[in-house]
Design a protein around this motif. Structure first.
Motif, PDB file in Angstrom:
ATOM      1  N   ARG A  43       0.835  -1.200   0.000  1.00  0.00           N
ATOM      2  CA  ARG A  43       0.000   0.000   0.000  1.00  0.00           C
ATOM      3  C   ARG A  43       0.871   1.252   0.000  1.00  0.00           C
ATOM      4  N   ILE A  44       1.921   1.242   0.808  1.00  0.00           N
ATOM      5  CA  ILE A  44       2.834   2.392   0.874  1.00  0.00           C
ATOM      6  C   ILE A  44       3.530   2.595  -0.469  1.00  0.00           C
ATOM      7  N   GLU A  45       4.004   1.507  -1.105  1.00  0.00           N
ATOM      8  CA  GLU A  45       4.660   1.618  -2.405  1.00  0.00           C
ATOM      9  C   GLU A  45       3.693   2.157  -3.458  1.00  0.00           C
ATOM     10  N   THR A  46       2.452   1.687  -3.410  1.00  0.00           N
ATOM     11  CA  THR A  46       1.441   2.166  -4.345  1.00  0.00           C
ATOM     12  C   THR A  46       1.171   3.645  -4.116  1.00  0.00           C
ATOM     13  N   ASP A  47       1.069   4.036  -2.846  1.00  0.00           N
ATOM     14  CA  ASP A  47       0.851   5.450  -2.523  1.00  0.00           C
ATOM     15  C   ASP A  47       2.011   6.310  -3.018  1.00  0.00           C
ATOM     16  N   ILE A  48       3.237   5.812  -2.839  1.00  0.00           N
ATOM     17  CA  ILE A  48       4.425   6.551  -3.290  1.00  0.00           C
ATOM     18  C   ILE A  48       4.401   6.707  -4.806  1.00  0.00           C
ATOM     19  N   MET A  50       1.750   6.632  -6.747  1.00  0.00           N
ATOM     20  CA  MET A  50       0.656   7.546  -7.090  1.00  0.00           C
ATOM     21  C   MET A  50       1.056   8.992  -6.821  1.00  0.00           C
ATOM     22  N   LEU A  51       1.759   9.217  -5.708  1.00  0.00           N
ATOM     23  CA  LEU A  51       2.210  10.568  -5.392  1.00  0.00           C
ATOM     24  C   LEU A  51       3.225  11.061  -6.424  1.00  0.00           C
ATOM     25  N   GLU A  57       2.366  15.102 -12.818  1.00  0.00           N
ATOM     26  CA  GLU A  57       1.242  15.727 -13.530  1.00  0.00           C
ATOM     27  C   GLU A  57       1.063  17.179 -13.100  1.00  0.00           C
ATOM     28  N   ARG A  58       1.188  17.439 -11.805  1.00  0.00           N
ATOM     29  CA  ARG A  58       1.039  18.820 -11.319  1.00  0.00           C
ATOM     30  C   ARG A  58       2.145  19.709 -11.860  1.00  0.00           C
ATOM     31  N   THR A  59       3.361  19.170 -11.908  1.00  0.00           N
ATOM     32  CA  THR A  59       4.491  19.938 -12.437  1.00  0.00           C
ATOM     33  C   THR A  59       4.274  20.243 -13.914  1.00  0.00           C
TER      34      THR A  59
END
Length: 136
Positions: A43-48, A50-51, A57-59
């Motif tokens: 879950r943490i790797e997936t969150d990382i 995704m972040l 994308e934001r950049t």
């Protein structure tokens, strides 16, 4: 049958059974903990990931916005230059219009003068010389 006698006769097998039950329970608890830890890591790797994707994308979006704002500023500058040029042309045309109105008014006054003085339209040769605005 005496329970103490039964326990003493089968003590090794009872301890082996209890030991296997406790060992199985411990193994089950340990495997549950390992599974939960693996799920949490995933879950943490997936969150990382995704972040990281969201940050990229934001950049990219911010870069696009900055580029669009810069192009809009350039267009505004160009429009301001065009506006100033149009304003100058309008001022020139308004000045020419004012001169033309004054010339027309003077001509109308002269026509009235000649009509009143001669009783009709001015004859040939008596026409006033009126100079209009100079053409550039």
């Amino acid at each position: 049958m005496d329970p103490w006698a039964f326990l003493s006769d089968h003590a090794t097998s009872i301890w082996a059974g209890l030991s296997s039950i406790v060992s199985g329970l411990g193994t089950w608890l340990l495997s549950r903990r390992n599974i939960n830890a693996a799920v949490e890591r995933a879950r943490i790797e997936t969150d990382i990931e995704m972040l990281a994707v969201e940050t990229a994308e934001r950049t990219a979006f911010r870069t696009l916005l900055v580029t669009e704002v810069a192009s809009l500023r350039q267009l505004i500058k160009e429009c301001d230059v065009d506006k100033e040029a149009l304003q100058e042309r309008l001022n020139v045309v308004m000045a020419q219009s004012l001169i033309l109105r004054a010339s027309v008014e003077m001509m109308e006054r002269r026509i009235k003068f000649y009509k009143g003085r001669h009783g009709g339209a001015p004859s040939e040769g008596c026409e006033p010389r009126i100079r209009g605005p100079r053409q550039a």
